[in-house]
Motif scaffolding. Structure first.
Motif, PDB file in Angstrom:
ATOM      1  N   SER A 170       0.007   1.396  -1.426  1.00  0.00           N
ATOM      2  CA  SER A 170       0.435   1.455  -0.125  1.00  0.00           C
ATOM      3  C   SER A 170       1.802   2.310   0.116  1.00  0.00           C
ATOM      4  O   SER A 170       2.760   1.973  -0.525  1.00  0.00           O
ATOM      5  CB  SER A 170       0.507   0.240   0.597  1.00  0.00           C
ATOM      6  N   GLY A 171       1.775   3.391   0.759  1.00  0.00           N
ATOM      7  CA  GLY A 171       3.097   3.979   0.962  1.00  0.00           C
ATOM      8  C   GLY A 171       3.343   5.184  -0.393  1.00  0.00           C
ATOM      9  O   GLY A 171       4.379   5.500  -0.412  1.00  0.00           O
ATOM     10  N   ALA A 172       2.503   5.095  -1.340  1.00  0.00           N
ATOM     11  CA  ALA A 172       2.901   5.804  -2.573  1.00  0.00           C
ATOM     12  C   ALA A 172       3.175   7.295  -1.982  1.00  0.00           C
ATOM     13  O   ALA A 172       2.257   7.705  -1.404  1.00  0.00           O
ATOM     14  CB  ALA A 172       1.768   5.670  -3.550  1.00  0.00           C
ATOM     15  N   ARG A 173       4.017   7.894  -2.809  1.00  0.00           N
ATOM     16  CA  ARG A 173       4.453   9.380  -2.535  1.00  0.00           C
ATOM     17  C   ARG A 173       4.141  10.064  -3.821  1.00  0.00           C
ATOM     18  O   ARG A 173       4.723   9.473  -5.072  1.00  0.00           O
ATOM     19  CB  ARG A 173       5.558   9.521  -1.834  1.00  0.00           C
ATOM     20  N   VAL A 174       3.508  11.025  -3.835  1.00  0.00           N
ATOM     21  CA  VAL A 174       3.351  11.840  -4.958  1.00  0.00           C
ATOM     22  C   VAL A 174       3.636  13.349  -4.996  1.00  0.00           C
ATOM     23  O   VAL A 174       3.491  14.060  -3.961  1.00  0.00           O
ATOM     24  CB  VAL A 174       1.763  12.056  -5.713  1.00  0.00           C
ATOM     25  N   ASN A 175       4.407  13.679  -5.899  1.00  0.00           N
ATOM     26  CA  ASN A 175       4.960  15.053  -6.017  1.00  0.00           C
ATOM     27  C   ASN A 175       3.730  16.101  -6.607  1.00  0.00           C
ATOM     28  O   ASN A 175       3.661  16.022  -7.627  1.00  0.00           O
ATOM     29  CB  ASN A 175       6.201  15.393  -6.818  1.00  0.00           C
ATOM     30  N   HIS A 176       3.184  16.741  -5.686  1.00  0.00           N
ATOM     31  CA  HIS A 176       1.908  17.396  -6.169  1.00  0.00           C
ATOM     32  C   HIS A 176       2.461  18.512  -6.399  1.00  0.00           C
ATOM     33  O   HIS A 176       1.515  19.438  -6.870  1.00  0.00           O
ATOM     34  CB  HIS A 176       0.831  17.424  -4.946  1.00  0.00           C
ATOM     35  N   TRP A 177       3.478  18.988  -6.576  1.00  0.00           N
ATOM     36  CA  TRP A 177       3.982  20.389  -7.130  1.00  0.00           C
ATOM     37  C   TRP A 177       5.062  20.180  -8.162  1.00  0.00           C
ATOM     38  O   TRP A 177       6.314  20.077  -7.895  1.00  0.00           O
ATOM     39  CB  TRP A 177       4.453  21.502  -6.253  1.00  0.00           C
ATOM     40  N   GLN A 178       4.672  19.908  -9.536  1.00  0.00           N
ATOM     41  CA  GLN A 178       5.550  19.282 -10.457  1.00  0.00           C
ATOM     42  C   GLN A 178       6.418  20.548 -11.059  1.00  0.00           C
ATOM     43  O   GLN A 178       6.238  21.850 -10.863  1.00  0.00           O
ATOM     44  CB  GLN A 178       4.577  19.017 -11.651  1.00  0.00           C
ATOM     45  N   THR A 179       7.575  20.160 -11.502  1.00  0.00           N
ATOM     46  CA  THR A 179       8.722  20.856 -11.978  1.00  0.00           C
ATOM     47  C   THR A 179       8.484  21.006 -13.506  1.00  0.00           C
ATOM     48  O   THR A 179       9.126  21.800 -13.886  1.00  0.00           O
ATOM     49  CB  THR A 179       9.905  20.513 -11.512  1.00  0.00           C
ATOM     50  N   LYS A 180       7.906  19.963 -14.320  1.00  0.00           N
ATOM     51  CA  LYS A 180       7.724  20.018 -15.488  1.00  0.00           C
ATOM     52  C   LYS A 180       6.748  21.056 -16.110  1.00  0.00           C
ATOM     53  O   LYS A 180       5.892  21.465 -15.194  1.00  0.00           O
ATOM     54  CB  LYS A 180       7.309  18.587 -16.114  1.00  0.00           C
ATOM     55  N   GLU A 181       6.662  21.449 -17.412  1.00  0.00           N
ATOM     56  CA  GLU A 181       5.732  22.087 -17.934  1.00  0.00           C
ATOM     57  C   GLU A 181       4.082  21.883 -17.668  1.00  0.00           C
ATOM     58  O   GLU A 181       3.947  20.396 -17.506  1.00  0.00           O
ATOM     59  CB  GLU A 181       6.011  22.288 -19.233  1.00  0.00           C
ATOM     60  N   TYR A 182       3.307  22.644 -17.493  1.00  0.00           N
ATOM     61  CA  TYR A 182       2.041  22.225 -16.857  1.00  0.00           C
ATOM     62  C   TYR A 182       1.367  21.095 -18.134  1.00  0.00           C
ATOM     63  O   TYR A 182       0.236  20.568 -17.423  1.00  0.00           O
ATOM     64  CB  TYR A 182       1.274  23.445 -16.488  1.00  0.00           C
ATOM     65  N   GLY A 183       1.647  21.278 -19.069  1.00  0.00           N
ATOM     66  CA  GLY A 183       1.078  20.435 -19.994  1.00  0.00           C
ATOM     67  C   GLY A 183       1.222  19.146 -20.039  1.00  0.00           C
ATOM     68  O   GLY A 183       0.899  18.377 -20.957  1.00  0.00           O
ATOM     69  N   HIS A 184       2.535  18.701 -19.264  1.00  0.00           N
ATOM     70  CA  HIS A 184       2.982  17.349 -19.153  1.00  0.00           C
ATOM     71  C   HIS A 184       2.328  16.849 -17.929  1.00  0.00           C
ATOM     72  O   HIS A 184       2.336  17.283 -16.728  1.00  0.00           O
ATOM     73  CB  HIS A 184       4.499  17.408 -18.948  1.00  0.00           C
ATOM     74  N   PRO A 185       1.573  15.514 -18.031  1.00  0.00           N
ATOM     75  CA  PRO A 185       1.025  14.893 -16.859  1.00  0.00           C
ATOM     76  C   PRO A 185       2.159  14.203 -16.023  1.00  0.00           C
ATOM     77  O   PRO A 185       3.084  13.910 -16.738  1.00  0.00           O
ATOM     78  CB  PRO A 185       0.069  14.058 -17.553  1.00  0.00           C
ATOM     79  N   THR A 186       2.124  14.223 -14.849  1.00  0.00           N
ATOM     80  CA  THR A 186       2.962  13.698 -13.926  1.00  0.00           C
ATOM     81  C   THR A 186       2.456  12.604 -12.982  1.00  0.00           C
ATOM     82  O   THR A 186       3.453  11.695 -12.588  1.00  0.00           O
ATOM     83  CB  THR A 186       3.574  14.646 -12.956  1.00  0.00           C
ATOM     84  N   HIS A 187       1.435  12.176 -13.063  1.00  0.00           N
ATOM     85  CA  HIS A 187       0.876  11.163 -12.216  1.00  0.00           C
ATOM     86  C   HIS A 187      -0.653  10.906 -12.777  1.00  0.00           C
ATOM     87  O   HIS A 187      -1.211  11.566 -13.488  1.00  0.00           O
ATOM     88  CB  HIS A 187       0.844  11.278 -10.819  1.00  0.00           C
TER      89      HIS A 187
END
Length: 309
Positions: A170-187
């Protein structure tokens, strides 16, 4: 005494052909309309090769005779990522200020391919923008910008039942445009237990990357959600009446090396493409495409296929 040789059956020939060469996978690239250049990240091709396929870049042209010759020689398809899809295609606001560069030429080629895939039941995997294109093709809509328009599960039109095991916050926010390299999962994403995607990956959650500012808003009746993000955004879709027509919002091609956790997704695509080679009902060499250009009130050109063999 001479041995009697068993006659060679159609099944024998088909089985030999299936194992003799790699299935051909047509990949739709990104298009730069200003320079007239097609671009494709090589990770797509490498993922197809690693899974046993032979990648082929699909060209963009208004001459349908090219696709009449090309499509019967392709066994499966990948719709890659790229620019935004024009909101005109799904009743959105074409004047919205955060739209990227639009590529109507690419959209019409993808519409033609999806029409072909759906009619002849070819395997297709949509990635990022490719998943959004599947949704739009079947009549779904998109958020024009997640930061401004999406506020979590309460805005989703297709809420999963608890038995599917989907975990949202509930109320979770996800950064859908990551700044890390694409080979690193972010969520992470929660995968529907009843989905084909879950069957293929063999899990009910997965770590993924994220490089998009738009997303699925409303699902059409032909599609089912296959995965959700922690914020409730649809992250995977599947066509309900097709053997393998699915899309994921993340970029799985970055997670296939050395037995990566997304390798099974590409292997499943290649397996379906290999079976397509001798499946009854696949399109053969004599394909005719009738395509009528858009009138001012039409969303897409009218496309019809005729298979004469």
């Amino acid at each position: 005494m001479k041995s009697v040789q068993r006659p060679v059956s159609i099944e024998d020939i088909a089985t030999k052909a299936m194992g003799a060469s790699r299935p051909v996978i047509g990949i739709v690239p990104t298009y730069d309309p200003n320079e007239g250049i097609l671009r494709m990240n090589n990770h797509y091709a490498q993922a197809v090769v690693a899974a046993g396929g032979a990648p082929l870049i699909v060209p963009f042209t208004s001459d349908v005779s090219v696709y009449e010759s090309l499509l019967p020689r392709i066994d499966g398809f990948v719709l890659s990522g790229g620019q935004d899809i024009s909101p005109v295609r799904y009743g959105g606001d074409i004047t919205y200020g955060k739209l990227s560069e639009l590529t109507p030429e690419r959209e019409e080629v993808e519409y033609l391919l999806l029409s072909y895939v759906y009619q002849f039941d070819y395997p297709l995997l949509g990635i990022c923008r490719g998943m959004q294109m599947i949704n739009v093709f079947f009549g779904g809509t998109l958020y024009l910008d997640l930061e401004e328009q999406f506020d979590g599960m309460c805005a989703a039109d297709d809420v999963p039942v608890p038995a599917e095991g989907v975990q949202t916050q509930s109320g979770a926010r996800v950064n859908h445009w990551q700044t890390k390299e694409y080979g690193h999962p972010t969520h992470t994403v929660s995968i529907m237990r009843s989905s084909k995607l879950g069957e293929i990956l063999g899990c009910d959650s997965a770590a993924v990357n994220s490089m998009h500012h738009q997303g699925v808003r409303a699902l059409p009746p032909n599609l089912a959600a296959a995965a959700y993000g922690p914020d409730g955004l649809v992250e995977g879709v599947e066509a309900k009446d097709c053997r393998f027509l699915m899309g994921v919002q993340w970029h799985p091609e970055y997670f296939v090396e050395d037995g990566g956790h997304m390798a099974p997704l590409f292997r499943a695509l290649i397996d379906e493409a290999r079976q397509m080679r001798c499946r009854e009902g696949r399109c053969h060499d004599c394909l005719r495409i009738d395509r009528e250009e858009c009138d001012p009130n039409a969303v897409w050109p009218a496309v019809k296929f005729a298979d004469y063999i």
